[in-house]
Design a protein around this motif. Sequence first.
Motif, PDB file in Angstrom:
ATOM      1  N   GLY A  75       5.787   3.968   8.069  1.00 17.54           N
ATOM      2  CA  GLY A  75       5.104   3.608   6.856  1.00 17.54           C
ATOM      3  C   GLY A  75       5.273   2.598   5.927  1.00 17.54           C
ATOM      4  O   GLY A  75       4.480   2.147   5.112  1.00 17.54           O
ATOM      5  N   LYS A  76       6.339   2.061   6.160  1.00  9.83           N
ATOM      6  CA  LYS A  76       7.115   1.095   5.215  1.00  9.83           C
ATOM      7  C   LYS A  76       7.323  -0.197   5.848  1.00  9.83           C
ATOM      8  O   LYS A  76       7.713  -1.251   5.251  1.00  9.83           O
ATOM      9  CB  LYS A  76       8.328   1.450   4.470  1.00  9.83           C
ATOM     10  N   GLY A  96       6.575  -3.539   8.100  1.00  4.53           N
ATOM     11  CA  GLY A  96       5.613  -4.639   8.456  1.00  4.53           C
ATOM     12  C   GLY A  96       5.457  -4.880  10.155  1.00  4.53           C
ATOM     13  O   GLY A  96       4.318  -5.343  10.295  1.00  4.53           O
ATOM     14  N   ASP A 141       1.790   7.399  10.528  1.00  4.43           N
ATOM     15  CA  ASP A 141       1.288   7.021   9.481  1.00  4.43           C
ATOM     16  C   ASP A 141       1.539   5.617   8.954  1.00  4.43           C
ATOM     17  O   ASP A 141       2.656   5.497   8.453  1.00  4.43           O
ATOM     18  CB  ASP A 141       1.417   7.979   8.189  1.00  4.43           C
ATOM     19  N   LEU A 142       0.862   4.547   9.564  1.00  8.24           N
ATOM     20  CA  LEU A 142       1.335   3.148   9.364  1.00  8.24           C
ATOM     21  C   LEU A 142       0.548   2.488   7.988  1.00  8.24           C
ATOM     22  O   LEU A 142      -0.431   2.992   7.371  1.00  8.24           O
ATOM     23  CB  LEU A 142       0.759   2.226  10.344  1.00  8.24           C
ATOM     24  N   SER A 143       1.366   1.643   7.420  1.00  5.62           N
ATOM     25  CA  SER A 143       0.718   0.963   6.251  1.00  5.62           C
ATOM     26  C   SER A 143      -0.517   0.005   6.751  1.00  5.62           C
ATOM     27  O   SER A 143      -0.378  -0.549   7.789  1.00  5.62           O
ATOM     28  CB  SER A 143       1.809  -0.369   5.868  1.00  5.62           C
ATOM     29  N   PRO A 144      -1.580  -0.111   5.951  1.00  2.00           N
ATOM     30  CA  PRO A 144      -2.532  -1.036   6.416  1.00  2.00           C
ATOM     31  C   PRO A 144      -2.414  -2.286   6.880  1.00  2.00           C
ATOM     32  O   PRO A 144      -3.097  -2.970   7.602  1.00  2.00           O
ATOM     33  CB  PRO A 144      -3.395  -1.043   5.143  1.00  2.00           C
ATOM     34  N   ASP A 145      -1.240  -2.998   6.506  1.00  2.00           N
ATOM     35  CA  ASP A 145      -0.895  -4.378   6.776  1.00  2.00           C
ATOM     36  C   ASP A 145       0.305  -4.483   7.949  1.00  2.00           C
ATOM     37  O   ASP A 145       0.565  -5.425   8.108  1.00  2.00           O
ATOM     38  CB  ASP A 145      -0.301  -5.010   5.543  1.00  2.00           C
ATOM     39  N   ALA A 146       0.468  -3.345   8.426  1.00  2.84           N
ATOM     40  CA  ALA A 146       1.586  -3.160   9.405  1.00  2.84           C
ATOM     41  C   ALA A 146       0.926  -4.028  10.743  1.00  2.84           C
ATOM     42  O   ALA A 146      -0.164  -3.763  11.413  1.00  2.84           O
ATOM     43  CB  ALA A 146       2.018  -1.832   9.940  1.00  2.84           C
TER      44      ALA A 146
END
Length: 217
Positions: A43-44, A46, A59-64
């Motif tokens: 989740g944190k 890149g 649960d991934l970051s939207p920018d990953a």
Amino acid sequence: MTDQTAVRDTLTFSVRHPFPIVAETIEALVRAALPGALATDPGKAGLVIAALSDLDGLDLSPDARVAVLIDHADRRPVQEARSRGAVGALPLDLPADHLRAALAAVAAGRSWWPVITTADPEGDLSSSRKLDALSGQQFKVLDLMSRGRLNKQIAYDLGISEGTVKSHVSSILRKLGVERRTQAIATFITAHEAGARMPVRASNGAGHLSQATHAAR
């Protein structure tokens, strides 16, 4: 480079695979390709490198950016990876040097896709299939040839003798079925324009991570 720039440019990444030995090896290869890269939670991160089976539970970051680990360069998992918006599909049965290069590409912010090859209507092999016949060292030589390097420069870059480079060049021309360096370079460029950073080569079963997944099953 300022300290703030260094922090901003540091790659944060996460690796997920059902088999810990595979995840640990991929993580080590990313660190080797990009010193200073920091492993963190998905989740944190890149960049997230994960098996297809693990993606739904992350649960991934939207920018990953996501690169998918697959056992083999088969059409179905590659298409699924593309449909999920991944930046690449990394077959675990790649020869070790090619897998390192693929990971270095995605770690550096580029995409990487394997070539799914078929015979053309006349029965001749595609450019990418012809490249499959090259050894890892021969592929490196051809890559440098395509960058305009002379034999002496290639020898320096690879830490080998100029005579060895000439021998590799002769083998490359023979395996590709061409007579001139320019023809070999054209074959190389054609394969890359088909959408891959480097071809998937057949392997005798040594030196790739798919062995670990198969042994664990």
